[in-house]
Design an enzyme around this catalytic site. Structure first.
Site, PDB file in Angstrom:
ATOM      1  N   ASP A 184      -5.733   5.816   1.844  1.00 17.50           N
ATOM      2  CA  ASP A 184      -5.927   4.431   1.435  1.00 17.50           C
ATOM      3  C   ASP A 184      -7.366   4.019   1.754  1.00 17.50           C
ATOM      4  O   ASP A 184      -7.912   4.390   2.802  1.00 17.50           O
ATOM      5  CB  ASP A 184      -4.953   3.525   2.190  1.00 17.50           C
ATOM      6  CG  ASP A 184      -4.906   2.129   1.587  1.00 17.50           C
ATOM      7  OD1 ASP A 184      -3.906   1.821   0.930  1.00 17.50           O
ATOM      8  OD2 ASP A 184      -5.879   1.351   1.764  1.00 17.50           O
TER       9      ASP A 184
ATOM     10  N   HIS B 179       0.831  -1.205   0.000  1.00 18.55           N
ATOM     11  CA  HIS B 179       0.000   0.000   0.000  1.00 18.55           C
ATOM     12  C   HIS B 179       0.872   1.265   0.000  1.00 18.55           C
ATOM     13  O   HIS B 179       0.497   2.269  -0.597  1.00 18.55           O
ATOM     14  CB  HIS B 179      -0.933   0.002   1.229  1.00 18.55           C
ATOM     15  CG  HIS B 179      -1.925  -1.115   1.212  1.00 18.55           C
ATOM     16  ND1 HIS B 179      -3.273  -0.909   1.076  1.00 18.55           N
ATOM     17  CD2 HIS B 179      -1.760  -2.462   1.288  1.00 18.55           C
ATOM     18  CE1 HIS B 179      -3.898  -2.084   1.081  1.00 18.55           C
ATOM     19  NE2 HIS B 179      -3.000  -3.033   1.220  1.00 18.55           N
TER      20      HIS B 179
ATOM     21  N   HIS C 186       2.679 -14.614  -5.776  1.00 19.50           N
ATOM     22  CA  HIS C 186       1.449 -14.754  -4.995  1.00 19.50           C
ATOM     23  C   HIS C 186       0.324 -13.901  -5.607  1.00 19.50           C
ATOM     24  O   HIS C 186      -0.787 -13.916  -5.110  1.00 19.50           O
ATOM     25  CB  HIS C 186       1.703 -14.330  -3.553  1.00 19.50           C
ATOM     26  CG  HIS C 186       1.912 -12.848  -3.373  1.00 19.50           C
ATOM     27  ND1 HIS C 186       2.739 -12.105  -4.183  1.00 19.50           N
ATOM     28  CD2 HIS C 186       1.393 -11.963  -2.484  1.00 19.50           C
ATOM     29  CE1 HIS C 186       2.719 -10.841  -3.807  1.00 19.50           C
ATOM     30  NE2 HIS C 186       1.906 -10.720  -2.769  1.00 19.50           N
TER      31      HIS C 186
HETATM   32  C1  UDX Z   1      -0.590  -6.708  -0.225  1.00 19.02           C
HETATM   33  C2  UDX Z   1      -1.509  -7.835  -0.652  1.00 19.02           C
HETATM   34  O1  UDX Z   1      -0.831  -9.074  -0.479  1.00 19.02           O
HETATM   35  C3  UDX Z   1      -1.899  -7.637  -2.082  1.00 19.02           C
HETATM   36  O2  UDX Z   1      -2.703  -8.708  -2.465  1.00 19.02           O
HETATM   37  C4  UDX Z   1      -2.591  -6.313  -2.253  1.00 19.02           C
HETATM   38  O3  UDX Z   1      -2.951  -6.139  -3.606  1.00 19.02           O
HETATM   39  C5  UDX Z   1      -1.680  -5.196  -1.767  1.00 19.02           C
HETATM   40  O4  UDX Z   1      -1.255  -5.462  -0.461  1.00 19.02           O
HETATM   41  P1  UDX Z   1       1.868  -7.537  -0.983  1.00 19.02           P
HETATM   42  O5  UDX Z   1       1.678  -8.872  -0.418  1.00 19.02           O
HETATM   43  O6  UDX Z   1       2.940  -6.737  -0.419  1.00 19.02           O
HETATM   44  O7  UDX Z   1       0.573  -6.629  -0.990  1.00 19.02           O
HETATM   45  O8  UDX Z   1       2.092  -7.769  -2.567  1.00 19.02           O
HETATM   46  P2  UDX Z   1       2.181  -6.765  -3.752  1.00 19.02           P
HETATM   47  O9  UDX Z   1       0.904  -6.029  -3.962  1.00 19.02           O
HETATM   48  O10 UDX Z   1       2.635  -7.555  -4.902  1.00 19.02           O
HETATM   49  O11 UDX Z   1       3.286  -5.692  -3.330  1.00 19.02           O
HETATM   50  C6  UDX Z   1       4.603  -6.051  -3.060  1.00 19.02           C
HETATM   51  C7  UDX Z   1       5.500  -4.897  -3.425  1.00 19.02           C
HETATM   52  O12 UDX Z   1       6.780  -5.137  -2.853  1.00 19.02           O
HETATM   53  C8  UDX Z   1       5.693  -4.745  -4.928  1.00 19.02           C
HETATM   54  O13 UDX Z   1       5.646  -3.378  -5.284  1.00 19.02           O
HETATM   55  C9  UDX Z   1       7.082  -5.319  -5.169  1.00 19.02           C
HETATM   56  O14 UDX Z   1       7.799  -4.695  -6.226  1.00 19.02           O
HETATM   57  C10 UDX Z   1       7.771  -5.033  -3.859  1.00 19.02           C
HETATM   58  N1  UDX Z   1       8.841  -6.032  -3.608  1.00 19.02           N
HETATM   59  C11 UDX Z   1       8.536  -7.329  -3.374  1.00 19.02           C
HETATM   60  C12 UDX Z   1      10.134  -5.593  -3.614  1.00 19.02           C
HETATM   61  O15 UDX Z   1      10.421  -4.413  -3.857  1.00 19.02           O
HETATM   62  N2  UDX Z   1      11.110  -6.515  -3.364  1.00 19.02           N
HETATM   63  C13 UDX Z   1      10.864  -7.812  -3.120  1.00 19.02           C
HETATM   64  O16 UDX Z   1      11.805  -8.562  -2.881  1.00 19.02           O
HETATM   65  C14 UDX Z   1       9.523  -8.254  -3.115  1.00 19.02           C
END
Ligand code: UDX
Length: 462
Positions: A123, A29, A360
């Protein structure tokens, strides 16, 4: 410096208007909210004020162009931390919604006395901010950092709850069949959304009720990707909708990672052949069991392809980091694969060596994969992820969903399908066609470009 340690920048010029942004303090977020802040700062020339909780505070030094205001979030009796968070995010969302009311209101009230504030953008999960906005007579826009399709499906959560879809098992006829109310989705997708469906449904319903009362919703998507769902949500929520995504494509800004990124990995990636490497990451909150973790390790060892695996501390329930790896696994794998705690995901996805993303399907990850034309292997864990994954696999056909979870044969087949088989070429063609549409949407006259202009005009009209 304020008495609570937060930074205050100099006053904005008198003619320049300010926007208050308030991200939910979770990685998935914070990233899109800070990207949106950058977009509005650059394209709208607004002064940006980020109000943030103490929990998972962003790093103000990375954004000298913004003003940061820290507020107390009531978290005094215990320390929760993103890397050890294995518990119930809905509990934390509710906790923050109850405990930030007074501090947020006082902060906003102080700001609007000092400078001309056009609106607040909060948000969607911070539903309490609608009442604050109403009381202070300040328009509230909402950032919903997930897919529109998720919102459309979530509008039916009460019905799905009553029909028992959340608790369905493979013995139920609708488990593996299209749902009569929403045929794209199967019962098993709904069953994965939450292990605490009552609390989840109640929270989502409250969030949507207050979203409807807002002055508009900003989505990190682009029109061509979710056109039918956008029409449905615009009908259900008759307020302005702005689809100016994907946000991160507007600039190569600084990272808002809460965990340090391991950048050494890029030189290892440079040594891998084009499109050869499997990138594996399950985002910032999802957790897997020890046996699922070991299954991933076994597949990666046996598949015979290079891999980069993000194992976030706390990813494996009950483990600190890599304790559950099979004995001598690291030695056996050697240079073939790398494990890191966190990486610069967008750069990894953009690297020529990356051939597929085992994900995921958090919405940011899904969008980032589409942006770089990287086909996905989908292991959704919870929330919106099973819904995003179903669309990736069955609607857009740009990835393969692991229908049987972390089952070895199914995973190996899916990875081979996207990386080696002829079907993989077709998947790659489709995701590259989507990437093209996305790039067009960002250009002058494109849908996201127009939507950004509409948003800037709309905020300027307040
Ligand atoms: C959460 C929920 O899981 C997701 O379903 C919802 O849409 C938003 O909140 P999250 O699990 O963190 O998010 O997944 P995601 O939405 O994919 O965001 C992860 C972020 O972390 C991405 O922007 C990704 O680029 C970043 N990231 C991930 C990194 O910068 N480095 C990493 O090693 C892994």
């Amino acid at each position: 410096m304020n008495s609570d340690g937060s930074l205050r920048s100099t006053q904005p010029p008198a003619t320049r208007r300010s926007i208050i942004l308030f991200p939910l303090p979770f990685q998935g977020h914070i990233n899109p909210m800070l990207q949106l802040a950058n977009i509005l700062h650059t394209h709208g020339d607004f002064h940006i004020i980020i109000i943030h909780t103490q929990f998972n505070s962003p790093n103000p030094s990375k954004y000298p162009q913004f003003t940061f205001q820290s507020i107390k979030d009531g978290n005094t009796e215990y320390q929760y931390n993103i890397t050890t968070l294995t518990d119930d995010p809905i509990y934390i969302f509710n906790y923050l919604n109850e405990n930030c009311v007074d501090t947020f209101k006082d902060c906003v009230a102080g700001l609007i006395q000092q400078e001309p504030v056009a609106c607040m953008i909060t948000d969607a999960a911070f539903f309490f901010t609608q009442a604050v906005a109403d009381e202070l007579k300040l328009p509230r826009l909402v950032l919903r950092p997930s897919s529109v399709l998720c919102a459309v499906v979530y509008c039916n959560l009460t019905l799905f709850y009553e029909k028992g879809y959340f608790n369905c098992t493979n013995k139920d006829p609708f488990y593996d069949a299209p749902l009569p109310e929403y045929p794209i989705i199967k019962g098993k997708d709904i069953s994965k959304i939450s292990t605490k469906p009552l609390g989840h449904k109640d929270f989502a319903n409250k969030m949507f009720e207050y979203m409807k009362q807002s002055s508009g919703i900003i989505w990190n998507t682009f029109k061509e990707l979710e056109q039918p769902e956008l029409e449905t949500i615009s009908h259900n929520f008759p307020i302005p909708h702005f689809t100016l995504g994907p946000f991160h494509k507007y600039f190569s800004g600084s990272s808002s990672s809460l965990i340090d990124e391991d950048r050494t990995i890029m030189s290892w990636l440079d040594t891998q052949p084009p499109k050869s490497t499997i990138y594996v990451s399950f985002g910032s909150v999802a957790c897997i069991t020890e046996s699922e973790f070991q299954q991933v390790a076994n597949v990666l060892e046996n598949i015979g392809l290079p891999f980069l695996w993000v194992v976030r501390p706390g990813l494996v329930t009950g483990s600190k980091w890599l304790e559950s790896l099979p004995e001598t696994w690291l030695e056996r794998v050697g240079e073939k694969g790398r494990i890191v705690k966190w990486c610069c995901q967008k750069e990894v996805l953009a690297h020529r060596a990356t051939g597929c993303f085992w994900t995921h399907n958090g919405w940011n990850s899904t969008m980032e994969s589409i942006c770089e034309g990287v086909p996905m292997v989908c292991s959704p864990c919870s929330y919106d992820q099973p819904l995003n994954a179903r669309y990736v696999s069955d609607v857009w056909k740009i990835g393969v969903l692991l229908e049987d979870g972390f089952e070895k044969e199914g995973i190996e087949k899916a990875i081979k399908k996207v990386m080696v088989d002829k079907e993989g070429d077709e998947i790659r063609e489709r995701i590259n066609a989507l990437k093209e549409k996305l790039n067009l949407s960002l250009k002058e006259g494109g849908s996201s470009h127009k939507s950004l202009k509409n948003l800037v005009d709309y905020i300027s009209s307040f």
